[in-house]
Design an enzyme around this catalytic site. Structure first.
Site, PDB file in Angstrom:
ATOM      1  N   ASP A 289     -76.792  60.614 -11.467  1.00  7.71           N
ATOM      2  CA  ASP A 289     -77.027  61.727 -12.375  1.00  7.71           C
ATOM      3  C   ASP A 289     -76.875  63.032 -11.610  1.00  7.71           C
ATOM      4  O   ASP A 289     -75.812  63.671 -11.613  1.00  7.71           O
ATOM      5  CB  ASP A 289     -78.417  61.578 -12.990  1.00  7.71           C
ATOM      6  CG  ASP A 289     -78.758  62.696 -13.973  1.00  7.71           C
ATOM      7  OD1 ASP A 289     -77.949  63.611 -14.140  1.00  7.71           O
ATOM      8  OD2 ASP A 289     -79.845  62.639 -14.568  1.00  7.71           O
TER       9      ASP A 289
ATOM     10  N   GLU B 298     -82.036  55.538 -12.208  1.00  9.07           N
ATOM     11  CA  GLU B 298     -81.239  56.742 -12.001  1.00  9.07           C
ATOM     12  C   GLU B 298     -81.605  57.395 -10.671  1.00  9.07           C
ATOM     13  O   GLU B 298     -82.780  57.545 -10.345  1.00  9.07           O
ATOM     14  CB  GLU B 298     -81.492  57.760 -13.127  1.00  9.07           C
ATOM     15  CG  GLU B 298     -81.038  57.297 -14.491  1.00  9.07           C
ATOM     16  CD  GLU B 298     -81.302  58.337 -15.557  1.00  9.07           C
ATOM     17  OE1 GLU B 298     -81.220  59.553 -15.240  1.00  9.07           O
ATOM     18  OE2 GLU B 298     -81.607  57.955 -16.701  1.00  9.07           O
TER      19      GLU B 298
ATOM     20  N   ASP C  26     -86.105  56.516 -13.959  1.00  8.28           N
ATOM     21  CA  ASP C  26     -85.397  57.647 -13.369  1.00  8.28           C
ATOM     22  C   ASP C  26     -86.241  58.205 -12.238  1.00  8.28           C
ATOM     23  O   ASP C  26     -87.315  58.762 -12.455  1.00  8.28           O
ATOM     24  CB  ASP C  26     -85.153  58.729 -14.428  1.00  8.28           C
ATOM     25  CG  ASP C  26     -84.359  59.916 -13.902  1.00  8.28           C
ATOM     26  OD1 ASP C  26     -83.988  59.896 -12.709  1.00  8.28           O
ATOM     27  OD2 ASP C  26     -84.113  60.853 -14.678  1.00  8.28           O
TER      28      ASP C  26
ATOM     29  N   LYS D  56     -89.831  58.309 -16.361  1.00  5.95           N
ATOM     30  CA  LYS D  56     -89.631  59.241 -15.249  1.00  5.95           C
ATOM     31  C   LYS D  56     -90.661  58.900 -14.179  1.00  5.95           C
ATOM     32  O   LYS D  56     -91.864  58.957 -14.429  1.00  5.95           O
ATOM     33  CB  LYS D  56     -89.818  60.683 -15.709  1.00  5.95           C
ATOM     34  CG  LYS D  56     -88.715  61.201 -16.608  1.00  5.95           C
ATOM     35  CD  LYS D  56     -87.715  61.966 -15.798  1.00  5.95           C
ATOM     36  CE  LYS D  56     -86.719  62.693 -16.701  1.00  5.95           C
ATOM     37  NZ  LYS D  56     -85.679  63.367 -15.918  1.00  5.95           N
TER      38      LYS D  56
ATOM     39  N   LYS E 217     -74.577  64.675 -18.405  1.00  6.10           N
ATOM     40  CA  LYS E 217     -75.178  65.779 -19.155  1.00  6.10           C
ATOM     41  C   LYS E 217     -74.115  66.869 -19.231  1.00  6.10           C
ATOM     42  O   LYS E 217     -73.811  67.513 -18.213  1.00  6.10           O
ATOM     43  CB  LYS E 217     -76.423  66.303 -18.442  1.00  6.10           C
ATOM     44  CG  LYS E 217     -77.588  65.313 -18.370  1.00  6.10           C
ATOM     45  CD  LYS E 217     -78.756  65.935 -17.612  1.00  6.10           C
ATOM     46  CE  LYS E 217     -80.005  65.072 -17.684  1.00  6.10           C
ATOM     47  NZ  LYS E 217     -79.847  63.800 -16.940  1.00  6.10           N
TER      48      LYS E 217
END
Length: 344
Positions: free
Chosen positions: A233, A208, A182, A152, A260
């Site tokens: 995403d 992402e 991401d 991240k 998700k």
């Protein structure tokens, strides 16, 4: 059919830092469906500032969830079209119904994973933090046996984040470690391409959401010219109608999409996204969104159904270990062995 609702505040072992803020707790609602003596449980939970169906307050969320549960109970089935705007609620009801349809078993879709015969490979998630924290977390994932690491980024100084990526590649080749990053929309349209070019030097598998969502023209240009694959995403959140999904995919043309279920249309919406992406040559994988064991199991069961058997693409299913007070599964345990998630 009877449907009841309960809720629980889950507590993170460590604060979960994202580009949208830091989470210390998670408020999850649980729907229980009982039908012909069989019981199924599903999780409904949103992420503040991210989900499209937070509805502004816990009271409003619970009231809407209660109404939709009453409607489902009276109809005897889930009214999917009515639930499209409420993906987290749809996901919870789908999970509970899938367990009922499986006779109460956690093996919803009769897969090798559901029978405990096969594990699902996962990426090791390294949360945002200081350089030292991210380095320590990354090393722990590598020591645990992960072959795919997801970083991240976007929380600390860019040069320091890039140096962490460089450090990984100095010690591990792309054959040793698949590296995903991401950005959570942390780049701007002005600096995104230069940062993608910097990352591409280090054999990054994908990035992402490099820029914030709702910038289709700019995102399409990035996907068209990017030196490394881009995965969408947050861009998919709130895009719930099939026609809108087709428009987004045809306009932006990403290399991957990441689903998700609690954010992107529940189980049915996720399968719809993946089918539309496959028909356009766009890859995908599934990740969890800070669910407890109830939701995490459902997502893993769905991934096993869609991509199995013998899943090779690492999925993002590692969030079950984040809570001090996770919900136990009935007669089963989600277990991490190396870099694979198993249902024992």
């Amino acid at each position: 059919m009877q449907i009841t609702i309960s809720d629980k505040i889950l507590h993170f072992k460590q604060p979960a830092g994202t580009s949208r803020g830091v989470y210390t707790t998670r408020h999850s609602y649980y729907v229980t469906i009982e039908k012909d003596g069989v019981r199924g449980i599903g999780e409904c939970a949103t992420l503040p500032d991210l989900s499209c169906d937070t509805l502004g307050s816990d009271d409003a969320y619970r009231q809407t969830l209660s109404q939709l549960c009453q409607l489902t109970a009276s109809m005897g089935s889930i009214p999917f079209d009515l639930l499209r705007p409420y993906p987290s609620m749809l996901f919870g009801l789908e999970t509970a119904m899938a367990q009922v349809n499986a006779g109460g078993s956690l093996d919803f879709f009769h897969t090798p994973f559901g029978r405990g015969e096969e594990g699902i490979p996962m990426n090791g998630l390294v949360w945002m933090g200081t350089f030292e924290e991210m380095y320590a977390r990354m090393k722990a994932k590598l020591d645990a046996g992960f072959h795919c690491i997801k970083l991240k980024i976007g929380a600390i100084d860019w040069d320091r984040e890039l140096s962490l990526v460089q450090f990984i590649r100095q010690h591990f080749s792309k054959e040793d470690i698949e590296l995903r990053v991401d950005a959570n929309g942390g780049f701007t349209p002005e600096n995104a391409m230069s940062r993608l070019e910097q990352l591409a030097k280090y054999d990054v598998h994908s990035i992402e959401q490099p820029i914030r969502q709702h910038q289709w023209k700019e995102m399409a240009a990035l996907c068209r010219n990017t030196p490394l694959p881009i995965a969408l995403d947050e861009e998919l959140i709130g895009v719930n109608l099939k026609m809108m999904k087709e428009d987004l995919l045809d306009t932006i043309r990403p290399q991957y999409i990441i689903l998700k279920p609690s954010l992107h249309g529940g189980m049915r919406g996720t399968e719809e996204w993946i089918a539309l992406a496959r028909s356009r040559g766009i890859g995908s994988w599934i990740t969890s969104a800070l669910e407890s064991n109830i939701g995490l199991n459902a997502i893993a069961q769905l991934a096993a159904k869609i991509y199995g058997p013998h899943i090779s693409m690492p999925q993002g299913l590692g969030t079950g270990q984040l809570f001090t007070d996770n919900i136990p599964l009935d007669h089963a345990v989600l277990q991490l062995r190396g870099d694979k998630l198993w249902l024992k």
